[in-house]
Design a protein around this motif. Sequence first.
Motif, PDB file in Angstrom:
ATOM      1  N   MET A 107       5.277 -27.704 -62.896  1.00  0.00           N
ATOM      2  CA  MET A 107       5.736 -26.422 -62.377  1.00  0.00           C
ATOM      3  C   MET A 107       5.813 -26.436 -60.848  1.00  0.00           C
ATOM      4  O   MET A 107       6.644 -25.750 -60.247  1.00  0.00           O
ATOM      5  CB  MET A 107       4.783 -25.313 -62.841  1.00  0.00           C
ATOM      6  N   LEU A 108       4.937 -27.226 -60.196  1.00  0.00           N
ATOM      7  CA  LEU A 108       4.896 -27.267 -58.734  1.00  0.00           C
ATOM      8  C   LEU A 108       5.230 -28.666 -58.199  1.00  0.00           C
ATOM      9  O   LEU A 108       4.793 -29.028 -57.097  1.00  0.00           O
ATOM     10  CB  LEU A 108       3.522 -26.830 -58.227  1.00  0.00           C
ATOM     11  N   GLN A 109       5.992 -29.410 -58.949  1.00  0.00           N
ATOM     12  CA  GLN A 109       6.327 -30.765 -58.515  1.00  0.00           C
ATOM     13  C   GLN A 109       6.980 -30.750 -57.128  1.00  0.00           C
ATOM     14  O   GLN A 109       7.989 -30.084 -56.894  1.00  0.00           O
ATOM     15  CB  GLN A 109       7.276 -31.430 -59.514  1.00  0.00           C
ATOM     16  N   GLY A 110       6.346 -31.452 -56.174  1.00  0.00           N
ATOM     17  CA  GLY A 110       6.900 -31.569 -54.834  1.00  0.00           C
ATOM     18  C   GLY A 110       6.736 -30.353 -53.952  1.00  0.00           C
ATOM     19  O   GLY A 110       7.216 -30.352 -52.812  1.00  0.00           O
ATOM     20  N   TRP A 111       6.034 -29.325 -54.409  1.00  0.00           N
ATOM     21  CA  TRP A 111       5.929 -28.091 -53.622  1.00  0.00           C
ATOM     22  C   TRP A 111       5.081 -28.319 -52.378  1.00  0.00           C
ATOM     23  O   TRP A 111       4.002 -28.918 -52.433  1.00  0.00           O
ATOM     24  CB  TRP A 111       5.309 -26.965 -54.448  1.00  0.00           C
ATOM     25  N   MET A 112       5.567 -27.840 -51.234  1.00  0.00           N
ATOM     26  CA  MET A 112       4.869 -27.968 -49.951  1.00  0.00           C
ATOM     27  C   MET A 112       4.390 -26.593 -49.510  1.00  0.00           C
ATOM     28  O   MET A 112       5.197 -25.680 -49.306  1.00  0.00           O
ATOM     29  CB  MET A 112       5.790 -28.569 -48.901  1.00  0.00           C
ATOM     30  N   SER A 113       3.123 -26.442 -49.355  1.00  0.00           N
ATOM     31  CA  SER A 113       2.568 -25.159 -48.939  1.00  0.00           C
ATOM     32  C   SER A 113       2.893 -24.885 -47.470  1.00  0.00           C
ATOM     33  O   SER A 113       2.813 -25.787 -46.633  1.00  0.00           O
ATOM     34  CB  SER A 113       1.050 -25.165 -49.131  1.00  0.00           C
TER      35      SER A 113
END
Length: 526
Positions: A107-113
């Motif tokens: 669901m958060l693959q590769g997500w950058m905060s």
Amino acid sequence: MTTHTHELIRLTAAEMAAKLRAGEITSVALTQAHLDRIDTVDGGEVGIHAFLHVSAEEALRTAAEVDAIRTTGGAEADALHPLAGVPIAVKDLIVTEGQPTTAGSAMLQGWMSPYDATVVTKLRAAKLPILGKTNLDEFAMGSSTEHSAYGVTRNPWDITRIPGGSGGGSAAAVAAFEAPLALGTDTGGSIRQPGAMTGTVGGKPTYGAVSRYGAIAMASSLDQIGPVARTTEDAALLHELIAGHDPRDSTSLSGEVPALAEAVRSADVSGLRIGVIKQLQGEGYQEGVLARFHEALDALRAAGAEIVEVDCPSFEYALGAYYLIMPSEASSNLAKFDGVRYGTRVLPEGGPLTIERVMGSTRAAGFGDEVKRRIILGTYALSAGYYDAYYGSAQKVRTLIQQDFDAAFTKADVLISPTSPTVAFPLGEKDDDPLAMYLNDVATIPANLAGIPGLSVPGGLSEGLPVGIQFLAPIREDARAYRAGAALEKLLAHKTGPFWAQAPELSEASELTQAPAEAAAQPAGK
């Protein structure tokens, strides 16, 4: 790996810090040694797979900054945190600017905060080089680190076995000498149980003592960030660093951070009343685990502790209450992953393009089976007509458990139990039996329900695998748990030497024994 590097990564974090301050080693050399270790054992033939992301460039940049400050000297060098320059790993449930944060989920693959968690802000301010992000069960839902969308993590003591969960990546990284320190999160034992299974020290602080701001929430009334280390002193130093009030966390406690390192250094159980929890031993606990537990009691008694038995009858219902409260809160917290605002988006095939259909397609593809199971269970428990019968009743049990702890602490200063009823089990053994998996948390869950602090320390070996001993203390009395844990650590080390020094060697040439769930590192739905 050179002999010098081999010895360097086997120092404790406190020893590393002392050598850095004395100028005997540099942070760049220390950080590079751990990066080399990660290259050697985390992938390839050994395949511990503790890390989901390695941030070598950032870690070495921070290390170089620390070395430059110490070389220059002066007030800035004097103001450095005692752990400055000591590398650390961070569980991938804790948001970190400049590095991916996936929560172990497609669901958060590769997500950058776009921001740092409060604990990460503190690490960066103290100039600890962040080596990278560690693997976990998806959204912290699991007890084995087999439920990550990016592949399983293996136990450094036996790579055919689980490292515990959900924070198995952090525990395995520390146990395999890939990092001297790590951060984890503990909702029902996800720091302490992996600690028990990998022979590391895992601390769950008093609820609210460490800010949860920036930790992706699973169950907001239970979650807590805490330290992972190889010794109680190292865990205490890290715990002190990350603790303290945070106005961005509405559940954050005010007041001074307890002197945990001081409690460790003055570890003495003479006159300490240690309560053995009647309900957390016996049936369901492996013979070898109980043998190590009773040996720990004998050692503590011989050192002057008073061993008493305490009765906590409501603990019988703790597992059931937890697995209603936790999924209920998780189903609410995970509602934000809808394919609309951020993260993975999967468009439905055919038919009208509506928000409801996009949400359905995204959540079907983005969540793994265990997450879906808990969302369904939690949504059902919160549904009209069932709320009082399930969620409401579970909260009443929670109150009874808190009352049992209150009564127990009138008879004992700290409580003790095995951390886990079993040693690490083989990968894939419990794939078809979620209830059997949930039973691994039976000894750790009560502390989360009551919000009290807990600490797991190594208690020896059974069948060649680590056994954990858990100490529990009243709210805000974390120092008591550290005092007792450090005392046991010292007593056992007097007989066998430091526990972590007994860990088996891992090398690039190690042969990977065939085991279920081969290193499939592709996210679910891909």
